[in-house]
Motif scaffolding. Structure first.
Motif, short mmCIF file in Angstrom:
data_model
loop_
_atom_site.label_atom_id
_atom_site.label_comp_id
_atom_site.label_asym_id
_atom_site.label_seq_id
_atom_site.Cartn_x
_atom_site.Cartn_y
_atom_site.Cartn_z
N HIS A 91 -16.90 -9.46 -5.13
CA HIS A 91 -16.19 -9.70 -6.64
C HIS A 91 -17.42 -9.86 -7.45
O HIS A 91 -17.08 -10.53 -8.50
CB HIS A 91 -15.14 -10.70 -6.60
CG HIS A 91 -14.04 -10.20 -5.58
ND1 HIS A 91 -12.89 -9.56 -6.13
CD2 HIS A 91 -13.82 -10.70 -4.37
CE1 HIS A 91 -11.94 -9.34 -5.00
NE2 HIS A 91 -12.66 -9.99 -3.99
N SER A 92 -18.56 -9.67 -7.30
CA SER A 92 -19.68 -9.86 -8.28
C SER A 92 -20.41 -8.78 -8.86
O SER A 92 -21.28 -8.96 -9.30
CB SER A 92 -20.65 -10.63 -7.21
OG SER A 92 -21.22 -9.91 -6.18
N THR A 151 -10.10 -3.04 -9.41
CA THR A 151 -10.29 -4.46 -8.36
C THR A 151 -10.59 -4.10 -7.13
O THR A 151 -10.31 -2.70 -6.47
CB THR A 151 -9.16 -4.92 -8.75
OG1 THR A 151 -7.95 -4.39 -7.80
CG2 THR A 151 -8.61 -5.37 -10.11
N VAL A 152 -11.15 -4.59 -6.22
CA VAL A 152 -11.37 -4.66 -4.95
C VAL A 152 -10.06 -4.44 -4.23
O VAL A 152 -10.03 -3.70 -3.42
CB VAL A 152 -11.98 -6.10 -4.18
CG1 VAL A 152 -12.03 -5.93 -2.82
CG2 VAL A 152 -13.25 -6.16 -4.96
#
Length: 384
Positions: free
Chosen positions: A333-334, A186-187
């Motif tokens: 987040h894409s 995740t980021v």
């Protein structure tokens, strides 16, 4: 000693550290020393004005200059430099990404020495930049901790004496995550770096080791070596920043705690060294230093760096542009973490590279690579 200084990208991580270094040097050399003539930022108006007041800056540059009131204000760094830079000034180039190329070239044309903290400038336009440096007779001093380390270790020794240049990598925030789990990082996980405090883009690059790939390409230009004399290793403690092995078998390393103020100060005061504001090594806390080979299957970005060096021409511009686009999408987040490097590889392998390297050619390939990368990303977005 003292010099007139410009800080391009002053509100970013490197820019803020440079402000600290300037304040420290002024405490040594006295009032009126180390005048900061101009600073620039992308959009952080509030911090830019704070820095301008703190440093008693003569001129500033920011994209939305209409939003600010200042005695001398410009809409970009190039205008700022053309209006105020003088031969012999030193410009700290800390603008992130391809956007740093034009200001660096302008600074060189103005006769300024460059303290380069923007690795993308040499990755994308290394041939153009190094030719300009040579023709202008200015000095380019690396600020990346790894390249500063190599610069210090070399001490201007002849190129023929270099057997191998080794850059170290912390391993990034995902160093201890299983390979099979990397693609879904995740980021938030990626931005949690264990040893360095950096901007978001550099931190993401660090996690994929794309940062080290970019630095290998940068080292090729800075030290005039090809891929057969370049390597990178994992060093979790981030104490050894770079090593040079010479042809006689001797290895010289530069070591210091992970703090960017040291390489910034080294560049500003070169060739002198003065009392530093960075922390010093406490060997009681570093009884063990680890080094390990990079797994190129886990980190394919490293092999891509060697490919770019061998391809030459405008390959670096394509490589850098594709990476900037995938990192931006990941931070939004894409795009999955695991999709970034494969997309960069696809773009690098698809676009035809030109051997005629001019600024115009570099800009054209940057544009072409971004368009293709966005097209590929649009088919893979997780939040479309």
């Amino acid at each position: 000693m003292s010099r007139r200084v410009f800080i391009l990208g002053s509100t970013g991580s490197i820019g803020c550290s440079t402000v600290e270094v300037i304040e420290h040097l002024r405490s040594i050399d006295g009032d009126g020393s180390w005048p900061v003539v101009g600073i620039s930022a992308g959009s952080n108006c509030e911090l830019l004005l704070q820095q301008a007041a703190q440093l008693d800056v003569e001129a500033i540059a920011i994209t939305n200059k209409a939003a600010l009131k200042f005695k001398n204000i410009f809409s970009n760094s190039e205008e700022l430099l053309k209006a105020h830079a003088e031969p012999g000034d030193i410009v700290v180039a800390a603008i992130v990404g391809f956007a740093g190329v034009a200001p660096v070239l302008t600074a060189i044309e103005c006769g300024c020495d460059i303290a380069l903290a923007n690795k993308e400038t040499l990755v994308a336009a290394g041939e153009v930049i190094m030719k300009a440096v040579q023709e202008a007779g200015v000095r380019l001093l690396p600020v990346d901790s790894e390249h500063s380390a190599i610069y210090q270790a070399l001490s201007e020794r002849p190129n023929a004496e270099i057997a191998k240049i080794t850059l170290t990598a912390s391993g990034g925030s995902l160093r201890n995550i299983k390979t099979e789990d990397l693609s879904n990082a995740t980021v938030e996980q990626v931005l949690n770096h264990p040893t360095w405090s950096m901007g978001a883009k550099v931190t993401v690059d660090s996690a994929s080791l794309m940062n080290k790939a970019l630095e290998l390409i940068e080292a090729c230009w800075l030290f005039d070596v090809k891929d057969d004399r370049l390597e990178a290793v994992i060093h979790p403690q981030s104490i050894v920043h770079g090593m040079v092995q010479f042809v006689d078998g001797s290895v010289i390393a530069q070591m210091s705690p992970p703090d960017m103020k040291l390489p910034i100060q080294f560049a500003l005061t070169y060739p002198k060294r003065v009392d530093g504001c960075s922390p010093k090594i406490d060997w009681a806390n570093h009884s063990t230093l680890q080094f390990e080979a990079i797994d190129k299957i886990r980190h394919p970005a490293i092999q891509l760096a060697y490919d770019v060096i061998r391809l030459g021409g405008t390959a670096g511009a394509v490589f850098n542009a594709a990476n900037e686009e995938v990192v931006e999408s990941f931070l939004e987040h894409s795009l999955p973490f695991g999709a970034m490097v494969p997309i960069v590889a696809e773009v690098l392998g698809t676009i035809t590279h030109s051997e005629n390297v001019t600024l115009e050619a570099v800009v054209a390939k940057d544009t072409e690579a971004r368009e293709l990368t966005r097209k590929i990303i649009s088919s893979q977005k997780v939040n479309s």
